[in-house]
Design an enzyme around this catalytic site. Structure first.
Site, PDB file in Angstrom:
ATOM      1  CG  ASP A  61       1.331  -0.962  -4.579  1.00 42.22           C
ATOM      2  OD1 ASP A  61       1.635  -2.160  -4.608  1.00 42.22           O
ATOM      3  OD2 ASP A  61       1.230  -0.317  -3.504  1.00 42.22           O
TER       4      ASP A  61
ATOM      5  N   GLY B  74       0.677  -1.553   6.197  1.00 43.50           N
ATOM      6  CA  GLY B  74      -0.009  -2.362   7.192  1.00 43.50           C
ATOM      7  C   GLY B  74      -1.517  -2.304   7.135  1.00 43.50           C
TER       8      GLY B  74
ATOM      9  CG  ASP C  53       7.739  -1.452   6.407  1.00 42.27           C
ATOM     10  OD1 ASP C  53       8.310  -2.117   5.510  1.00 42.27           O
ATOM     11  OD2 ASP C  53       6.518  -1.246   6.412  1.00 42.27           O
TER      12      ASP C  53
ATOM     13  CG  HIS D  45      -9.999  -4.624 -19.679  1.00 41.75           C
ATOM     14  ND1 HIS D  45     -10.588  -3.446 -20.093  1.00 41.75           N
ATOM     15  CD2 HIS D  45     -10.682  -5.009 -18.557  1.00 41.75           C
ATOM     16  CE1 HIS D  45     -11.595  -3.158 -19.289  1.00 41.75           C
ATOM     17  NE2 HIS D  45     -11.665  -4.081 -18.350  1.00 41.75           N
TER      18      HIS D  45
ATOM     19  CD  GLN E 209       3.639  -0.883   8.889  1.00 44.62           C
ATOM     20  OE1 GLN E 209       2.518  -1.238   9.262  1.00 44.62           O
ATOM     21  NE2 GLN E 209       4.131  -1.234   7.703  1.00 44.62           N
TER      22      GLN E 209
ATOM     23  N   GLY F 191      10.880  -4.716   0.250  1.00 43.81           N
ATOM     24  CA  GLY F 191      10.979  -6.149   0.505  1.00 43.81           C
ATOM     25  C   GLY F 191      10.513  -6.547   1.885  1.00 43.81           C
ATOM     26  N   GLY F 192      10.210  -5.546   2.732  1.00 47.09           N
ATOM     27  CA  GLY F 192       9.761  -5.844   4.090  1.00 47.09           C
ATOM     28  C   GLY F 192       8.537  -6.736   4.121  1.00 47.09           C
TER      29      GLY F 192
ATOM     30  CG  ASP G 287       7.375  -3.146  -1.069  1.00 47.51           C
ATOM     31  OD1 ASP G 287       7.925  -2.694  -0.045  1.00 47.51           O
ATOM     32  OD2 ASP G 287       6.394  -3.895  -1.036  1.00 47.51           O
TER      33      ASP G 287
END
Length: 379
Positions: A274, A224, A149, A343, A197, A97-98, A95
């Protein structure tokens, strides 16, 4: 080395769900897929060996913001990239970091150039630009890297959402330019995914999806969403974005979500997911199982010696009993965090594997509708 490729293996007759293969230089990923979140180069409370053997994770995430602050680019480059640093030979996505930078609303300043922010570690000031974020992700060495972004909050008024989207698009152009100017560092291909976005405005979402699609990237992401809006609104906008994102490229819905969120979005045409939920909720005694949701802290499990979940084909989830895990939770044993996290991740990976199997078998929709009723049950 080859760029990322996507092969469509089958579609569901009753929905837009599809099964595919995403090929990277570190291996092939069967979609739909869930990607465990390893923010700082570690999936919390879970070892890399457990991710491979117990969870069966095919790809994991790292985060640019956190890895940039610690251990930093110099350490990562000296190690030969994140794969070698953490001992993981399967694909990694980072990712940009935005989201982390923009969640620091009180400690950051946004300009055309980029985002000036304060470190949560020591308060030091840093500037992220589209160019620097591409450079940092080059140093990390992930197979899939995300564009820088702005993730607007929910709710956002139309004017803010539009300006934010347009800034994200200008930054995306700079991300592509920077990648074209810089080589891969470690001898394998890094693939940039742009991010759609537009907040909760359908015309903005369409405009953003069309702009992103025009870039011809190896894959595309939808950002978003799952930021506080109602579930039905998330589904509506995810489906709308999928109408305009190319069907021959993987689609990644960022930060989603519950097991039922994932199944519903698979039916809309999403391939990759994710979320921190399986590990974070696991550390707080919530288990996702094939029969429903369990709060393992409750006294009702004190003498329940049945397996955590005997409904999934995972030996780990059948090895420990509910009573034993509850005992560890009540005793505040660290092992409780590991068992619950492993689990929950194993369950998520089992769920998307089952979804894929039913897509290929042609009965995904009916299976999904039955599963969602089960998965939402509070046991």
């Amino acid at each position: 080395m080859a760029a990322l490729s996507f092969q469509l293996c089958g579609k569901d007759a009753g929905s837009n769900a599809r099964a595919g293969l995403v090929s990277t230089d570190h291996g092939t990923i069967e979609t739909p897929i869930f990607m465990p979140v390893g923010t700082v180069g570690s999936v919390k409370a879970v070892s890399q060996q457990q991710l491979q053997t117990e969870v069966n994770a095919q790809i994991i995430l790292g985060n640019t913001y956190h890895l940039y602050l610690r251990p930093g680019q110099q350490v990562l480059e000296a190690a030969g990239g994140l794969h070698r640093f953490m001992g993981w030979d399967r694909p990694i996505l980072t990712d940009s970091g935005g989201y982390q930078v923009f969640s620091l609303a009180g400690n950051r300043k946004l300009t055309e150039e980029g985002a000036l922010f304060q470190s949560h570690i020591d308060g030091s000031k840093h500037l992220f630009t589209p160019e620097s974020v591409m450079d940092i992700q080059r140093s990390i060495g992930a197979d899939i890297i995300m564009a820088f972004d702005e993730c607007p909050p929910y709710p956002s008024d139309y004017s803010y959402a539009q300006k934010s989207m347009e800034l994200t698009h200008r930054w995306l152009n700079r991300c592509f330019k920077r990648l074209e100017e810089t080589p891969d560092k470690y001898g394998y291909t890094q693939n940039l995914f742009p991010i759609v976005q537009g907040s909760t405005y359908k015309d903005l979402r369409r405009a953003s999806a069309e702009f992103v699609a025009s870039k011809g990237a190896a894959g595309n992401a939808i950002g978003g969403l799952s930021v506080g809006e109602p579930e039905e609104m998330m589904y509506e906008h995810a489906a709308h974005c999928c109408e305009f994102l190319p069907a021959d490229k993987p689609r990644y819905l960022m930060g989603v979500g519950t097991p039922w969120n994932i199944l519903e979005n698979i039916s809309l045409g999403i391939d990759m997911f994710d979320c921190v939920m399986p590990t974070r909720n696991g550390r707080n005694a919530m288990l996702f199982t094939s029969k429903g949701v369990i709060n393992i802290d409750n006294k009702k499990w004190e003498k329940d010696f049945s397996p955590i979940d005997d409904g999934i084909d995972n030996a780990f989830s059948q090895y420990y009993s509910k009573a034993y895990l509850r005992h560890l939770v009540k005793s505040k044993e660290i092992l409780a965090l590991t068992i619950a996290s492993v689990h929950n991740l194993a369950f998520y990976l089992w769920l998307v594997k089952e979804a894929r199997r039913h897509i290929l078998a042609g009965d995904f929709t009916s299976w999904k509708n039955e599963q969602i009723l089960l998965l939402k049950t509070r046991l």
